[in-house]
Motif scaffolding. Sequence first.
Motif, PDB file in Angstrom:
ATOM      1  N   SER A 170      28.124   2.256 -16.146  1.00 42.15           N
ATOM      2  CA  SER A 170      28.363   1.456 -14.943  1.00 42.15           C
ATOM      3  C   SER A 170      28.172   2.293 -13.681  1.00 42.15           C
ATOM      4  CB  SER A 170      29.779   0.872 -14.975  1.00 42.15           C
ATOM      5  OG  SER A 170      30.069   0.214 -13.759  1.00 42.15           O
ATOM      6  N   LEU A 171      28.759   3.483 -13.683  1.00 43.87           N
ATOM      7  CA  LEU A 171      28.630   4.348 -12.508  1.00 43.87           C
ATOM      8  C   LEU A 171      27.172   4.728 -12.257  1.00 43.87           C
ATOM      9  CD1 LEU A 171      31.716   6.709 -12.955  1.00 43.87           C
ATOM     10  CD2 LEU A 171      31.467   4.790 -11.367  1.00 43.87           C
ATOM     11  N   SER A 172      26.437   5.021 -13.326  1.00 39.04           N
ATOM     12  CA  SER A 172      25.033   5.397 -13.188  1.00 39.04           C
ATOM     13  C   SER A 172      24.208   4.259 -12.619  1.00 39.04           C
ATOM     14  CB  SER A 172      24.476   5.826 -14.548  1.00 39.04           C
ATOM     15  OG  SER A 172      23.100   6.107 -14.459  1.00 39.04           O
ATOM     16  N   VAL A 173      24.424   3.060 -13.137  1.00 38.59           N
ATOM     17  CA  VAL A 173      23.666   1.905 -12.665  1.00 38.59           C
ATOM     18  C   VAL A 173      23.995   1.609 -11.212  1.00 38.59           C
ATOM     19  CG1 VAL A 173      23.327  -0.582 -12.939  1.00 38.59           C
ATOM     20  CG2 VAL A 173      23.390   0.905 -14.949  1.00 38.59           C
ATOM     21  N   ARG A 174      25.290   1.669 -10.859  1.00 37.83           N
ATOM     22  CA  ARG A 174      25.681   1.399  -9.478  1.00 37.83           C
ATOM     23  C   ARG A 174      25.113   2.452  -8.520  1.00 37.83           C
ATOM     24  NH1 ARG A 174      28.888  -2.537  -8.221  1.00 37.83           N
ATOM     25  NH2 ARG A 174      30.030  -3.684  -9.837  1.00 37.83           N
ATOM     26  N   SER A 175      25.067   3.711  -8.966  1.00 39.09           N
ATOM     27  CA  SER A 175      24.474   4.756  -8.132  1.00 39.09           C
ATOM     28  C   SER A 175      23.007   4.463  -7.854  1.00 39.09           C
ATOM     29  CB  SER A 175      24.627   6.117  -8.813  1.00 39.09           C
ATOM     30  OG  SER A 175      23.957   7.119  -8.088  1.00 39.09           O
ATOM     31  N   ARG A 176      22.327   4.037  -8.919  1.00 34.87           N
ATOM     32  CA  ARG A 176      20.906   3.732  -8.743  1.00 34.87           C
ATOM     33  C   ARG A 176      20.705   2.537  -7.833  1.00 34.87           C
ATOM     34  NH1 ARG A 176      16.518   6.374  -8.189  1.00 34.87           N
ATOM     35  NH2 ARG A 176      14.789   4.899  -8.100  1.00 34.87           N
ATOM     36  N   LEU A 177      21.551   1.525  -7.966  1.00 27.56           N
ATOM     37  CA  LEU A 177      21.460   0.362  -7.089  1.00 27.56           C
ATOM     38  C   LEU A 177      21.737   0.737  -5.632  1.00 27.56           C
ATOM     39  CD1 LEU A 177      23.195  -2.370  -9.279  1.00 27.56           C
ATOM     40  CD2 LEU A 177      20.787  -2.310  -8.583  1.00 27.56           C
ATOM     41  N   GLY A 178      22.680   1.681  -5.447  1.00 28.61           N
ATOM     42  CA  GLY A 178      22.959   2.149  -4.093  1.00 28.61           C
ATOM     43  C   GLY A 178      21.746   2.828  -3.473  1.00 28.61           C
ATOM     44  N   LYS A 179      21.028   3.624  -4.277  1.00 30.53           N
ATOM     45  CA  LYS A 179      19.808   4.267  -3.779  1.00 30.53           C
ATOM     46  C   LYS A 179      18.761   3.220  -3.406  1.00 30.53           C
ATOM     47  CE  LYS A 179      19.878   8.861  -5.894  1.00 30.53           C
ATOM     48  NZ  LYS A 179      19.130   9.804  -6.757  1.00 30.53           N
ATOM     49  N   ILE A 180      18.629   2.228  -4.249  1.00 29.62           N
ATOM     50  CA  ILE A 180      17.649   1.176  -3.973  1.00 29.62           C
ATOM     51  C   ILE A 180      17.988   0.450  -2.681  1.00 29.62           C
ATOM     52  CG2 ILE A 180      16.792  -1.059  -4.772  1.00 29.62           C
ATOM     53  CD1 ILE A 180      16.881   0.034  -7.610  1.00 29.62           C
ATOM     54  N   GLU A 181      19.285   0.215  -2.446  1.00 30.03           N
ATOM     55  CA  GLU A 181      19.694  -0.420  -1.190  1.00 30.03           C
ATOM     56  C   GLU A 181      19.340   0.463   0.000  1.00 30.03           C
ATOM     57  OE1 GLU A 181      23.796  -1.355  -1.455  1.00 30.03           O
ATOM     58  OE2 GLU A 181      23.539  -2.926  -2.975  1.00 30.03           O
ATOM     59  N   GLY A 182      19.528   1.795  -0.157  1.00 33.18           N
ATOM     60  CA  GLY A 182      19.146   2.716   0.915  1.00 33.18           C
ATOM     61  C   GLY A 182      17.648   2.698   1.176  1.00 33.18           C
ATOM     62  N   PHE A 183      16.863   2.712   0.092  1.00 30.12           N
ATOM     63  CA  PHE A 183      15.417   2.633   0.249  1.00 30.12           C
ATOM     64  C   PHE A 183      15.018   1.320   0.913  1.00 30.12           C
ATOM     65  CE2 PHE A 183      15.143   5.457  -3.743  1.00 30.12           C
ATOM     66  CZ  PHE A 183      15.159   6.613  -2.966  1.00 30.12           C
ATOM     67  N   ALA A 184      15.693   0.239   0.517  1.00 33.92           N
ATOM     68  CA  ALA A 184      15.385  -1.073   1.092  1.00 33.92           C
ATOM     69  C   ALA A 184      15.665  -1.092   2.592  1.00 33.92           C
ATOM     70  CB  ALA A 184      16.184  -2.161   0.389  1.00 33.92           C
ATOM     71  N   ALA A 185      16.751  -0.425   3.001  1.00 31.49           N
ATOM     72  CA  ALA A 185      17.067  -0.348   4.431  1.00 31.49           C
ATOM     73  C   ALA A 185      15.982   0.427   5.173  1.00 31.49           C
ATOM     74  CB  ALA A 185      18.431   0.310   4.629  1.00 31.49           C
ATOM     75  N   ASN A 186      15.532   1.553   4.588  1.00 31.07           N
ATOM     76  CA  ASN A 186      14.442   2.322   5.198  1.00 31.07           C
ATOM     77  C   ASN A 186      13.179   1.484   5.303  1.00 31.07           C
ATOM     78  OD1 ASN A 186      16.044   4.560   5.441  1.00 31.07           O
ATOM     79  ND2 ASN A 186      15.149   5.674   3.728  1.00 31.07           N
ATOM     80  N   ILE A 187      12.875   0.778   4.229  1.00 33.77           N
ATOM     81  CA  ILE A 187      11.668  -0.044   4.202  1.00 33.77           C
ATOM     82  C   ILE A 187      11.731  -1.125   5.270  1.00 33.77           C
ATOM     83  CG2 ILE A 187      10.431  -1.766   2.836  1.00 33.77           C
ATOM     84  CD1 ILE A 187      11.019  -0.019   0.370  1.00 33.77           C
ATOM     85  N   ALA A 188      12.887  -1.747   5.431  1.00 27.56           N
ATOM     86  CA  ALA A 188      13.028  -2.803   6.440  1.00 27.56           C
ATOM     87  C   ALA A 188      12.796  -2.245   7.843  1.00 27.56           C
ATOM     88  CB  ALA A 188      14.411  -3.436   6.340  1.00 27.56           C
ATOM     89  N   THR A 189      13.355  -1.041   8.097  1.00 24.20           N
ATOM     90  CA  THR A 189      13.185  -0.416   9.414  1.00 24.20           C
ATOM     91  C   THR A 189      11.728  -0.062   9.669  1.00 24.20           C
ATOM     92  OG1 THR A 189      15.431   0.489   9.337  1.00 24.20           O
ATOM     93  CG2 THR A 189      13.879   1.511  10.865  1.00 24.20           C
ATOM     94  N   VAL A 190      11.112   0.593   8.680  1.00 25.06           N
ATOM     95  CA  VAL A 190       9.717   1.009   8.830  1.00 25.06           C
ATOM     96  C   VAL A 190       8.800  -0.205   8.907  1.00 25.06           C
ATOM     97  CG1 VAL A 190       7.825   2.292   7.769  1.00 25.06           C
ATOM     98  CG2 VAL A 190      10.133   3.210   7.695  1.00 25.06           C
ATOM     99  N   ASP A 191       9.110  -1.232   8.148  1.00 29.80           N
ATOM    100  CA  ASP A 191       8.287  -2.442   8.173  1.00 29.80           C
ATOM    101  C   ASP A 191       8.282  -3.068   9.558  1.00 29.80           C
ATOM    102  OD1 ASP A 191       6.763  -4.533   6.649  1.00 29.80           O
ATOM    103  OD2 ASP A 191       8.418  -5.774   7.381  1.00 29.80           O
ATOM    104  N   LEU A 192       9.431  -3.069  10.218  1.00 31.57           N
ATOM    105  CA  LEU A 192       9.510  -3.586  11.584  1.00 31.57           C
ATOM    106  C   LEU A 192       8.625  -2.770  12.514  1.00 31.57           C
ATOM    107  CD1 LEU A 192      10.756  -5.377  13.792  1.00 31.57           C
ATOM    108  CD2 LEU A 192      12.659  -3.743  13.913  1.00 31.57           C
ATOM    109  N   ARG A 193       8.706  -1.447  12.402  1.00 32.23           N
ATOM    110  CA  ARG A 193       7.906  -0.572  13.268  1.00 32.23           C
ATOM    111  C   ARG A 193       6.419  -0.717  12.983  1.00 32.23           C
ATOM    112  NH1 ARG A 193      11.884   4.649  12.335  1.00 32.23           N
ATOM    113  NH2 ARG A 193      13.654   3.839  13.543  1.00 32.23           N
ATOM    114  N   LEU A 194       6.065  -0.787  11.701  1.00 26.12           N
ATOM    115  CA  LEU A 194       4.653  -0.934  11.351  1.00 26.12           C
ATOM    116  C   LEU A 194       4.098  -2.280  11.801  1.00 26.12           C
ATOM    117  CD1 LEU A 194       4.451   0.716   7.813  1.00 26.12           C
ATOM    118  CD2 LEU A 194       3.445   1.544   9.940  1.00 26.12           C
ATOM    119  N   SER A 195       4.905  -3.305  11.728  1.00 29.19           N
ATOM    120  CA  SER A 195       4.461  -4.617  12.208  1.00 29.19           C
ATOM    121  C   SER A 195       4.188  -4.559  13.704  1.00 29.19           C
ATOM    122  CB  SER A 195       5.518  -5.683  11.901  1.00 29.19           C
ATOM    123  OG  SER A 195       5.701  -5.821  10.513  1.00 29.19           O
ATOM    124  N   PHE A 196       5.062  -3.869  14.419  1.00 27.80           N
ATOM    125  CA  PHE A 196       4.878  -3.710  15.860  1.00 27.80           C
ATOM    126  C   PHE A 196       3.624  -2.884  16.144  1.00 27.80           C
ATOM    127  CE2 PHE A 196       5.619  -2.126  20.106  1.00 27.80           C
ATOM    128  CZ  PHE A 196       6.238  -3.197  20.744  1.00 27.80           C
TER     129      PHE A 196
END
Length: 690
Positions: free
Chosen positions: A50-76
């Motif tokens: 459970s801890l391992s899976v949640r850690s990985r999901l947390g990383k994915i959420e962090g990557f998703a946040a980065n992607i959302a930010t960069v996607d906004l900048r790239l769109s601009f």
Amino acid sequence: MIVNKSMFPLQTGFGVISKMQGRFADLQMQLGTGMKTSTLAGMGRDLPLSLSVRSRLGKIEGFAANIATVDLRLSFLDKTMTRLQKIESEGRNATVQGQYGTNNINMATLPSLSKARLDEVVTLLNSDVAGRYLFGGTNTDTAPVPDTNVLLDGQGGKAGFKTVLNERKAADAGLDGQGRLGSTLLLGDPAIPGPATESVVTLTEDGVHPFGFKLSNISTTASTTALSYTTPVVTNPPTAKSLSVTFEPDPAEQIQSGRTVTLGFTLPDGSETQITLRATTAAESNGGVDEFIIGADSGETATNFQAALNAKLVAVGETELAGASNFAAAENFFNGAGEPVLRVDGDPATATALRVADHTDTVMWYQGQSPAVAADGLGRMQIGSLGDTAMLTGDFPVSAQHGFKITGVSADTANIDTTYNAATPTAGSSVSATFGAGLLADETVEVTLQEPAPSTITRTLTLTPVTGKAGVGQFTIGADPTETAANFAKALNVVASEAAIAAEGNPRQSVTAQIDDNTRVAYGIQGNESGLLRLVRTMASLSVETYPTEENILASREPMRLAAMAETDPALRAAALADYEKAVTADRRSANGRFDAMASRQQAQLSASHNAERGSVQILTMELAVAHNGLQSATARHTDYKAQLDNLLSDVETVSKEDVAMEILALQTRLQASYQVTSMVSQLSLSKYM
């Protein structure tokens, strides 16, 4: 035997009931939340997973946040680059040689339209998303470019582009407007036979400097018996070049009408132009600046040729040379990566050098991140060969913050003489290699380069001679020292280019974001990359160049016309009016020539041929699109992986509410039965037992 309550252990029954009650509470929580437990301890053997899976999901959420930010900048950025491409296309089509418009409307509107485009380009380069500026590389907290008026007019005592341009134009034109060239005339005596009777016109550069016309070549359609010439000669070290035109004295061998003399010149922006003068008789002459009258003897012809040449130099100086000065000034002021801002040093009309501008006296147009060494221009070095000697020269004027510093060369070998010259107030550092005839394959040459401080990186260029086809880091031994020197220069250019590319790095890497464990997307842009730089330079050059309208020309020549009309003598009036018409025609020709000179350079700078070059607007757009595709790919991977992890986590941490409900019902039945049995046992006595 005694029958008592000891045969019915109530404590044990109470413990079982307590456990069932605890289980009942857990089941109620599971039924309400759908989770197996509300504490980590309750996970049991599933806790590590459970801890391992949640850690990985947390990383994915962090990557998703980065992607959302960069996607906004790239769109601009995508929208910005699309608009910049549109401006480039509009600029390319706005000006065409010879297309002046009705009543010269194109000439009248070009400066204001160009300034509007420049202002839009500057605004786009200062684009920001949530306070983060996108065109400054890693410098994201301040706007990378001053506003348009500051760029053009300066601010707070600091010179803007207009000042730098005026200095450069004066330096290129010279005191007499002849582009820093001077002509001399040596008259012969037609009555004396022999070489001394020849008449010679000599044209000479006024020094070794970057300003004005540079003599390139000469040719003629006249017969060799009528006219001869000498060509400009390149020397090492450089000296002022000259050429001469010799008119033969024999009247029978005079140059024929219609024959031409053509002189070629290199202009300050690196482009080429030429002057063609046509011989004509007095009767055939139309008074144009492109002709010279054949005289009664060689001396008179040479005198007429010199006068026509001087007049033509002034006319071309007002058109082609002025256009070249404008774009050369733009290159000096709007400095590219690895280059300093340059200005004329000293009195412009007689200046012999450029100087590195200081931020205290000159507006610095770009304030974002920029490499100290750029691939373009070999890191401010020049390579060439002359005879049996190859040379690598540091650019001048020397800037401590820009370009490679040549710091040394390997020692002489048996057949290679090497020389190192440190920088001086009038020249950059340099190395040279002079080759002998018996060059051996083990006579290696090493040149040492130093990057500007604060960098401490030193790069060594190594070249080894070979007898066959040369690879990288090798040069072919030629049939003679001259060929060997030329081969060495070519090979040196290759390794120096690689060193400059490595020193510059990739502007895209100036800003990156982590979008996966092993993936970073690079999307940095520096506002002085080549495509953006060409846009700024071209629009600035066109915005400050004005052209007189027909009304302006006529108004400026009105006093001349009135003076002609005031003449009472018909012959004098006719001559004065003819002079007036010539002056008006010359003004029109000058205005049209200046427009054509600017139009041709705009076409060259914004040509689609630059689209495939590194740093062009099109290449930048493509590289940003690649980054955006990388984001989309990473998003798809994360979405799929997250779904798998969510399913796995559900299996580990959640329960089936239907199963829980059934277990609750069964447990309730057991609890009720246990309560009744326990109650009965707790009241048991001998009499009741009997």
